[in-house]
Motif scaffolding. Sequence first.
Motif, PDB file in Angstrom:
ATOM      1  N   ILE A   8      51.330  39.144  43.510  1.00  0.00           N
ATOM      2  CA  ILE A   8      50.967  39.865  44.727  1.00  0.00           C
ATOM      3  C   ILE A   8      51.596  39.109  45.891  1.00  0.00           C
ATOM      4  CG2 ILE A   8      48.997  40.721  46.073  1.00  0.00           C
ATOM      5  CD1 ILE A   8      47.327  40.401  43.497  1.00  0.00           C
ATOM      6  N   GLN A   9      51.829  39.795  46.988  1.00  0.00           N
ATOM      7  CA  GLN A   9      52.520  39.172  48.127  1.00  0.00           C
ATOM      8  C   GLN A   9      51.913  37.839  48.536  1.00  0.00           C
ATOM      9  OE1 GLN A   9      52.540  42.128  51.213  1.00  0.00           O
ATOM     10  NE2 GLN A   9      54.394  43.097  50.448  1.00  0.00           N
ATOM     11  N   THR A  10      50.590  37.769  48.576  1.00  0.00           N
ATOM     12  CA  THR A  10      49.946  36.558  49.090  1.00  0.00           C
ATOM     13  C   THR A  10      49.412  35.634  47.999  1.00  0.00           C
ATOM     14  OG1 THR A  10      47.865  37.767  49.284  1.00  0.00           O
ATOM     15  CG2 THR A  10      49.280  37.672  51.248  1.00  0.00           C
ATOM     16  N   ALA A  11      49.457  36.072  46.744  1.00  0.00           N
ATOM     17  CA  ALA A  11      48.844  35.259  45.683  1.00  0.00           C
ATOM     18  C   ALA A  11      49.367  35.673  44.310  1.00  0.00           C
ATOM     19  CB  ALA A  11      47.329  35.415  45.716  1.00  0.00           C
ATOM     20  N   ILE A  12      48.993  34.890  43.309  1.00  0.00           N
ATOM     21  CA  ILE A  12      49.251  35.238  41.911  1.00  0.00           C
ATOM     22  C   ILE A  12      47.895  35.395  41.242  1.00  0.00           C
ATOM     23  CG2 ILE A  12      50.234  34.462  39.728  1.00  0.00           C
ATOM     24  CD1 ILE A  12      52.366  32.979  41.347  1.00  0.00           C
ATOM     25  N   GLU A  13      47.677  36.557  40.652  1.00  0.00           N
ATOM     26  CA  GLU A  13      46.379  36.904  40.082  1.00  0.00           C
ATOM     27  C   GLU A  13      46.440  36.779  38.560  1.00  0.00           C
ATOM     28  OE1 GLU A  13      44.145  40.310  42.079  1.00  0.00           O
ATOM     29  OE2 GLU A  13      44.984  41.229  40.288  1.00  0.00           O
ATOM     30  N   THR A  14      45.460  36.124  37.953  1.00  0.00           N
ATOM     31  CA  THR A  14      45.406  36.031  36.499  1.00  0.00           C
ATOM     32  C   THR A  14      44.908  37.350  35.931  1.00  0.00           C
ATOM     33  OG1 THR A  14      45.018  33.649  36.520  1.00  0.00           O
ATOM     34  CG2 THR A  14      44.343  34.843  34.538  1.00  0.00           C
ATOM     35  N   VAL A  15      45.701  37.925  35.026  1.00  0.00           N
ATOM     36  CA  VAL A  15      45.333  39.169  34.368  1.00  0.00           C
ATOM     37  C   VAL A  15      44.719  38.856  32.999  1.00  0.00           C
ATOM     38  CG1 VAL A  15      46.204  41.375  33.478  1.00  0.00           C
ATOM     39  CG2 VAL A  15      47.165  40.406  35.583  1.00  0.00           C
ATOM     40  N   TYR A  16      45.332  37.905  32.273  1.00  0.00           N
ATOM     41  CA  TYR A  16      44.890  37.611  30.909  1.00  0.00           C
ATOM     42  C   TYR A  16      45.506  36.293  30.456  1.00  0.00           C
ATOM     43  CZ  TYR A  16      44.160  38.199  25.907  1.00  0.00           C
ATOM     44  OH  TYR A  16      43.777  38.018  24.611  1.00  0.00           O
ATOM     45  N   GLU A  17      44.757  35.529  29.667  1.00  0.00           N
ATOM     46  CA  GLU A  17      45.277  34.306  29.057  1.00  0.00           C
ATOM     47  C   GLU A  17      44.805  34.228  27.615  1.00  0.00           C
ATOM     48  OE1 GLU A  17      43.976  30.998  31.438  1.00  0.00           O
ATOM     49  OE2 GLU A  17      45.487  31.357  32.983  1.00  0.00           O
ATOM     50  N   TYR A  18      45.678  33.741  26.736  1.00  0.00           N
ATOM     51  CA  TYR A  18      45.347  33.540  25.322  1.00  0.00           C
ATOM     52  C   TYR A  18      45.860  32.175  24.887  1.00  0.00           C
ATOM     53  CZ  TYR A  18      45.624  33.764  20.248  1.00  0.00           C
ATOM     54  OH  TYR A  18      45.503  33.478  18.920  1.00  0.00           O
ATOM     55  N   ARG A  19      44.996  31.422  24.229  1.00  0.00           N
ATOM     56  CA  ARG A  19      45.370  30.109  23.699  1.00  0.00           C
ATOM     57  C   ARG A  19      45.211  30.135  22.188  1.00  0.00           C
ATOM     58  NH1 ARG A  19      42.340  29.607  28.249  1.00  0.00           N
ATOM     59  NH2 ARG A  19      43.400  28.663  30.026  1.00  0.00           N
ATOM     60  N   ALA A  20      46.322  30.020  21.464  1.00  0.00           N
ATOM     61  CA  ALA A  20      46.306  30.155  20.006  1.00  0.00           C
ATOM     62  C   ALA A  20      45.497  29.059  19.334  1.00  0.00           C
ATOM     63  CB  ALA A  20      47.736  30.176  19.458  1.00  0.00           C
ATOM     64  N   TRP A  21      45.555  27.819  19.866  1.00  0.00           N
ATOM     65  CA  TRP A  21      44.899  26.710  19.172  1.00  0.00           C
ATOM     66  C   TRP A  21      43.376  26.827  19.181  1.00  0.00           C
ATOM     67  CZ3 TRP A  21      47.458  26.262  23.786  1.00  0.00           C
ATOM     68  CH2 TRP A  21      46.728  25.815  24.885  1.00  0.00           C
ATOM     69  N   THR A  22      42.818  27.599  20.119  1.00  0.00           N
ATOM     70  CA  THR A  22      41.369  27.813  20.130  1.00  0.00           C
ATOM     71  C   THR A  22      41.014  29.261  19.808  1.00  0.00           C
ATOM     72  OG1 THR A  22      41.369  28.336  22.494  1.00  0.00           O
ATOM     73  CG2 THR A  22      41.001  26.020  21.871  1.00  0.00           C
ATOM     74  N   GLY A  23      42.024  30.141  19.831  1.00  0.00           N
ATOM     75  CA  GLY A  23      41.771  31.567  19.639  1.00  0.00           C
ATOM     76  C   GLY A  23      41.058  32.183  20.824  1.00  0.00           C
ATOM     77  N   GLN A  24      41.114  31.501  21.956  1.00  0.00           N
ATOM     78  CA  GLN A  24      40.361  31.908  23.143  1.00  0.00           C
ATOM     79  C   GLN A  24      41.106  32.973  23.949  1.00  0.00           C
ATOM     80  OE1 GLN A  24      39.770  28.718  25.947  1.00  0.00           O
ATOM     81  NE2 GLN A  24      37.973  29.686  26.845  1.00  0.00           N
TER      82      GLN A  24
END
Length: 134
Positions: free
Chosen positions: A52-68
């Motif tokens: 976004i113009q003023t920021a970066i927004e987290t949509v989704y994160e996945y970490r394989a080592w925890t399956g999170q």
Amino acid sequence: FAVWVKVLTLGIFEVISSLAVTGIVGQDVVLPCQISTRTQPDNMEVQWKKIIQTAIETVYEYRAWTGQDVPGQKYQGRTVLLKDGFTSGNVSLKLKNVQPADGGTYSCIVRSNAWSADAATELQIADSSAVLSR
């Protein structure tokens, strides 16, 4: 028909996506992202961000080592990483119930112990009534 472009290459891995996809309000859309390896990288982490113009927004994160799986605050219950494609390098994200505010640039970032790369795609929004009237 999708045009695939290489956005950033680090080492021997690439992350590719289409330049743009169109989502219809109220329907689901897949934001494409592909890594150029047939095996899942060690300790792979996949991040989807909206730029976004003023920021970066987290949509989704996945970490394989925890399956999170960690959806972004504004995307709770609306995101699904297509994990069934991991063996072929597919780390695309399904965004459910597309809204007009979802339009914009999304970045797919893939990290592992040895490398990191990213690619961007533009989500264009179409109204379902406009699509039906064509």
